[in-house]
Design a protein around this motif. Structure first.
Motif, short mmCIF file in Angstrom:
data_model
loop_
_atom_site.label_atom_id
_atom_site.label_comp_id
_atom_site.label_asym_id
_atom_site.label_seq_id
_atom_site.Cartn_x
_atom_site.Cartn_y
_atom_site.Cartn_z
N SER A 1 2.22 9.65 1.44
CA SER A 1 0.95 10.15 1.95
C SER A 1 0.26 9.08 2.80
O SER A 1 0.61 7.90 2.75
N GLY A 2 -0.71 9.51 3.56
CA GLY A 2 -1.45 8.57 4.40
C GLY A 2 -2.13 7.49 3.61
O GLY A 2 -2.19 6.34 4.04
N GLY A 3 -2.64 7.84 2.43
CA GLY A 3 -3.28 6.84 1.57
C GLY A 3 -2.32 5.78 1.10
O GLY A 3 -2.67 4.60 1.01
N ASN A 4 -1.10 6.17 0.79
CA ASN A 4 -0.11 5.19 0.35
C ASN A 4 0.34 4.29 1.50
O ASN A 4 0.62 3.12 1.29
N VAL A 5 0.38 4.83 2.70
CA VAL A 5 0.74 4.01 3.86
C VAL A 5 -0.34 2.96 4.10
O VAL A 5 -0.04 1.79 4.34
N ILE A 6 -1.58 3.37 4.02
CA ILE A 6 -2.69 2.43 4.18
C ILE A 6 -2.66 1.37 3.09
O ILE A 6 -2.85 0.18 3.34
N ALA A 7 -2.39 1.78 1.84
CA ALA A 7 -2.31 0.84 0.73
C ALA A 7 -1.17 -0.15 0.94
O ALA A 7 -1.32 -1.35 0.66
N ALA A 8 -0.03 0.31 1.42
CA ALA A 8 1.10 -0.58 1.67
C ALA A 8 0.77 -1.58 2.78
O ALA A 8 1.11 -2.76 2.66
#
Length: 74
Positions: A6-13
């Motif tokens: 998800s977009g949130g996980n990409v940002i977190a990574a």
């Protein structure tokens, strides 16, 4: 978070790339963020030894992957 990829996980990574544990903090996982930050920053601080920076690099990579693959409904 919506799940893996998800977009949130990409940002977190991406956050974890710049500071280990920041991605976990963005996801609301305080304990994981503290553990990743302490291990990685502590290992990098001991750069003059051989083994701690290697462990820190592995922990840093692990923090990035963990932030990218986190799913809150497991």
């Amino acid at each position: 978070m919506a799940g893996q990829g998800s977009g949130g996980n990409v940002i977190a990574a991406i956050c974890s790339v710049f500071f280990p544990g920041l991605g976990q903090l963005v996801q609301g996982r305080l304990l994981a963020a503290i553990i990743f930050a302490i291990i990685t920053v502590g290992g990098y601080a001991l750069w003059f030894l051989v083994i701690p920076p290697v462990i820190a690099a592995v922990a840093h990579l692990w923090a990035i992957i963990d932030a990218a693959k986190y799913s809150s409904h497991d």
